[in-house]
Design a protein around this motif. Structure first.
Motif, PDB file in Angstrom:
ATOM      1  N   HIS A  61      -8.280  -5.702  -2.215  1.00 38.58           N
ATOM      2  CA  HIS A  61      -8.572  -4.394  -2.306  1.00 38.58           C
ATOM      3  C   HIS A  61      -7.259  -3.494  -2.780  1.00 38.58           C
ATOM      4  O   HIS A  61      -7.414  -2.850  -3.759  1.00 38.58           O
ATOM      5  CB  HIS A  61      -9.012  -3.762  -1.062  1.00 38.58           C
ATOM      6  CG  HIS A  61      -9.338  -2.221  -1.402  1.00 38.58           C
ATOM      7  ND1 HIS A  61     -10.084  -1.691  -2.356  1.00 38.58           N
ATOM      8  CD2 HIS A  61      -8.994  -1.142  -0.586  1.00 38.58           C
ATOM      9  CE1 HIS A  61      -9.978  -0.221  -2.242  1.00 38.58           C
ATOM     10  NE2 HIS A  61      -9.471   0.079  -1.185  1.00 38.58           N
ATOM     11  N   SER A  62      -6.220  -4.055  -2.076  1.00 33.70           N
ATOM     12  CA  SER A  62      -4.981  -3.154  -2.474  1.00 33.70           C
ATOM     13  C   SER A  62      -4.380  -3.606  -3.724  1.00 33.70           C
ATOM     14  O   SER A  62      -3.887  -2.604  -4.507  1.00 33.70           O
ATOM     15  CB  SER A  62      -3.913  -3.633  -1.360  1.00 33.70           C
ATOM     16  OG  SER A  62      -4.023  -3.335  -0.089  1.00 33.70           O
TER      17      SER A  62
ATOM     18  N   ARG B 145     -16.822  -3.941  -0.704  1.00 32.96           N
ATOM     19  CA  ARG B 145     -15.846  -3.273  -1.436  1.00 32.96           C
ATOM     20  C   ARG B 145     -15.706  -3.727  -2.857  1.00 32.96           C
ATOM     21  O   ARG B 145     -15.221  -2.955  -3.821  1.00 32.96           O
ATOM     22  CB  ARG B 145     -14.306  -3.765  -0.625  1.00 32.96           C
ATOM     23  CG  ARG B 145     -13.099  -3.284  -1.009  1.00 32.96           C
ATOM     24  CD  ARG B 145     -13.043  -1.633  -1.174  1.00 32.96           C
ATOM     25  NE  ARG B 145     -13.028  -1.192   0.125  1.00 32.96           N
ATOM     26  CZ  ARG B 145     -12.978   0.271   0.262  1.00 32.96           C
ATOM     27  NH1 ARG B 145     -13.241   1.098  -0.713  1.00 32.96           N
ATOM     28  NH2 ARG B 145     -12.807   0.739   1.404  1.00 32.96           N
TER      29      ARG B 145
ATOM     30  N   TRP C 126       1.034  -1.385  -0.018  1.00 33.88           N
ATOM     31  CA  TRP C 126      -0.053   0.083  -0.049  1.00 33.88           C
ATOM     32  C   TRP C 126       0.711   1.338   0.060  1.00 33.88           C
ATOM     33  O   TRP C 126       0.523   2.141  -0.842  1.00 33.88           O
ATOM     34  CB  TRP C 126      -0.691  -0.062   1.384  1.00 33.88           C
ATOM     35  CG  TRP C 126      -1.857   1.143   1.297  1.00 33.88           C
ATOM     36  CD1 TRP C 126      -1.797   2.323   1.724  1.00 33.88           C
ATOM     37  CD2 TRP C 126      -3.348   1.142   0.853  1.00 33.88           C
ATOM     38  NE1 TRP C 126      -2.806   3.143   1.959  1.00 33.88           N
ATOM     39  CE2 TRP C 126      -3.745   2.280   1.244  1.00 33.88           C
ATOM     40  CE3 TRP C 126      -4.020   0.176   0.245  1.00 33.88           C
ATOM     41  CZ2 TRP C 126      -4.986   2.745   0.824  1.00 33.88           C
ATOM     42  CZ3 TRP C 126      -5.267   0.201  -0.139  1.00 33.88           C
ATOM     43  CH2 TRP C 126      -5.937   1.669   0.130  1.00 33.88           C
TER      44      TRP C 126
ATOM     45  N   ASP D  70      -7.981 -12.448   1.354  1.00 27.72           N
ATOM     46  CA  ASP D  70      -8.104 -11.701   2.330  1.00 27.72           C
ATOM     47  C   ASP D  70      -8.700 -10.279   1.404  1.00 27.72           C
ATOM     48  O   ASP D  70      -8.158  -9.805   0.405  1.00 27.72           O
ATOM     49  CB  ASP D  70      -6.712 -11.418   3.099  1.00 27.72           C
ATOM     50  CG  ASP D  70      -7.026 -10.368   4.091  1.00 27.72           C
ATOM     51  OD1 ASP D  70      -7.491 -10.507   5.321  1.00 27.72           O
ATOM     52  OD2 ASP D  70      -6.811  -9.136   3.615  1.00 27.72           O
TER      53      ASP D  70
ATOM     54  N   PHE E 167      -8.530  -7.201   2.302  1.00 29.69           N
ATOM     55  CA  PHE E 167      -8.036  -6.023   2.358  1.00 29.69           C
ATOM     56  C   PHE E 167      -6.540  -6.229   1.410  1.00 29.69           C
ATOM     57  O   PHE E 167      -6.266  -5.221   0.717  1.00 29.69           O
ATOM     58  CB  PHE E 167      -7.086  -5.771   3.693  1.00 29.69           C
ATOM     59  CG  PHE E 167      -8.419  -5.537   4.872  1.00 29.69           C
ATOM     60  CD1 PHE E 167      -9.052  -4.317   4.787  1.00 29.69           C
ATOM     61  CD2 PHE E 167      -8.673  -6.586   5.643  1.00 29.69           C
ATOM     62  CE1 PHE E 167     -10.023  -4.173   5.805  1.00 29.69           C
ATOM     63  CE2 PHE E 167      -9.527  -6.428   6.658  1.00 29.69           C
ATOM     64  CZ  PHE E 167     -10.354  -5.278   6.614  1.00 29.69           C
TER      65      PHE E 167
END
Length: 395
Positions: free
Chosen positions: A183-184, A216, A153, A178, A180
């Motif tokens: 999304h990254s 998301r 990130w 995962d 997160f």
């Protein structure tokens, strides 16, 4: 010490908050507060802080609670971590960095502290310092997916996309599926303009069996559609995001916020107003309500109700004075500029937007927080951009 299990309830609230389940987090925090009367006073301050941390409008009370806990026990890491997080959200980056550096000096082993400190370094333009911090974290914790996703990130913020991709691949190998991490990776593919991969990653995210991931993922699919100018498809994905959680909550409200924003861009102010008002209803006192008000004012202006738009602006100004911060101040200035523009006052619009841009700053972290570049007509089809931001973007 804790016969009513207040601390256990508070920990459940923190767990759900970390997973993106904001409704459950708020419920467990509320129950913890109700049962905290027999706890030592520093723990009561801690639980109060966690509870008030749940809504934007009570961030000031949360900070006071965490500060009181630290006054009693200055070496406790949990209240300082939470205090620094709020300072970051309010863009008080210097204060946040001091708190994070205190935690690191005290020897905390909590990996998210180092990740947050590095991102705060990025917000202040101190990329080399943040990078060094994350490299040390990854070296000490070679099997930590948090270290790798944090590094990925951060490197994305820094514009080092190839290095970011390598770090996120390592994170994905350590933490398959995962939300997160995915999304990254989606964010990185968009910056690389790898649209097939962006679509695949967003669909993988939306397909996970978790409300936050579905939310998301649907938002990512909506943004993919917007990038290819497929507005109706984007609206359908935003509607899916609004249905992602079993019970409506703040994240649900944000889906309505982004729907209202898109509808305004499409020249549909009546529909936009309904979506903005729905966001306000679902998240009173929280950030989506402020964004809903911001968009409702624009919709009211477009619908021929300038006095209503001005009343909303005055409401936002009053709210911004409760816990002064650049985020709300910038929002107010931006709305002033948009309303001035809609009323044919180009000079007033430019003046307000330039003030907003001055609060925005120049770092990638700050640039990510506000889409300030606008299209508007001045004696023809002229696009006005706040070039000081150093960013080419169409809103």
């Amino acid at each position: 010490v804790d016969p009513s299990f207040a601390l256990a309830l508070a920990d459940l609230g923190t767990l759900h908050g970390n997973l993106g389940h904001q409704g459950l987090a708020a419920e467990y925090s509320r129950r913890a507060i109700e049962k905290a009367d027999r706890l030592p006073i520093h723990l009561r301050f801690l639980l109060q802080g966690r509870y008030y941390f749940g809504k934007w409008s009570t961030y000031g009370k949360a900070m006071e609670s965490f500060q009181e806990a630290l006054r009693l026990y200055p070496n406790r890491s949990t209240p300082r971590n939470n205090l620094a997080a709020i300072e970051t959200f309010l863009e008080r980056y210097d204060d946040a960095l001091r708190d994070y550096e205190t935690l690191l000096t005290q020897g905390t082993k909590f990996a998210p502290t180092a990740v947050s400190a590095a991102n705060t370094d990025a917000a202040l333009g101190r990329f080399e310092d943040g990078h060094k911090l994350l490299l040390n974290l990854a070296s000490r914790n070679p099997d930590s997916w948090i270290a790798q996703v944090g590094l990925g990130w951060f490197l994305t913020l820094w514009g080092k996309l190839d290095e970011a991709a390598a770090a996120l691949d390592r994170a994905a190998a350590l933490r398959t599926g995962d939300a997160f991490v995915l999304h990254s990776k989606w964010r990185l593919t968009v910056l690389r303009e790898d649209w097939p991969q962006a679509e695949q990653t967003a669909r993988e995210l939306a397909g996970l069996d978790d409300p936050y991931a579905k939310w998301r993922g649907a938002l990512s699919l909506a943004r993919n559609a917007i990038y290819r100018r497929a507005s109706e498809e984007a609206l359908a994905h935003l509607a899916a995001a609004a249905r992602a959680y079993p019970q409506p909550e703040a994240f649900t409200a944000m889906a309505h916020v982004w729907t209202a924003d898109l509808l305004l861009d499409l020249g549909q102010p009546a529909r936009a107003l309904a979506e903005a008002q729905r966001a306000q209803e679902l998240a009173p006192g929280d950030w989506p309500e402020l964004q809903g008000l911001f968009l409702a004012a624009q919709a009211q202006q477009k619908l021929g109700h300038p006095e209503t738009a001005d009343a909303i602006l005055a409401d936002l100004e009053r709210r911004a004075a409760v816990t002064p911060n650049t985020v709300e101040q910038r929002q107010v200035l931006r709305l002033e500029g948009l309303l001035a523009l809609a009323r044919g006052d180009a000079n007033g619009a430019v003046a307000s937007l330039q003030k907003a841009a001055a609060l925005l700053g120049r770092t990638l972290r700050q640039l990510r927080l506000l889409h300030l570049l606008l299209r508007f007509e001045v004696r023809g089809d002229v696009e006005f951009t706040v070039v000081e931001c150093g960013l080419t973007h169409r809103h």
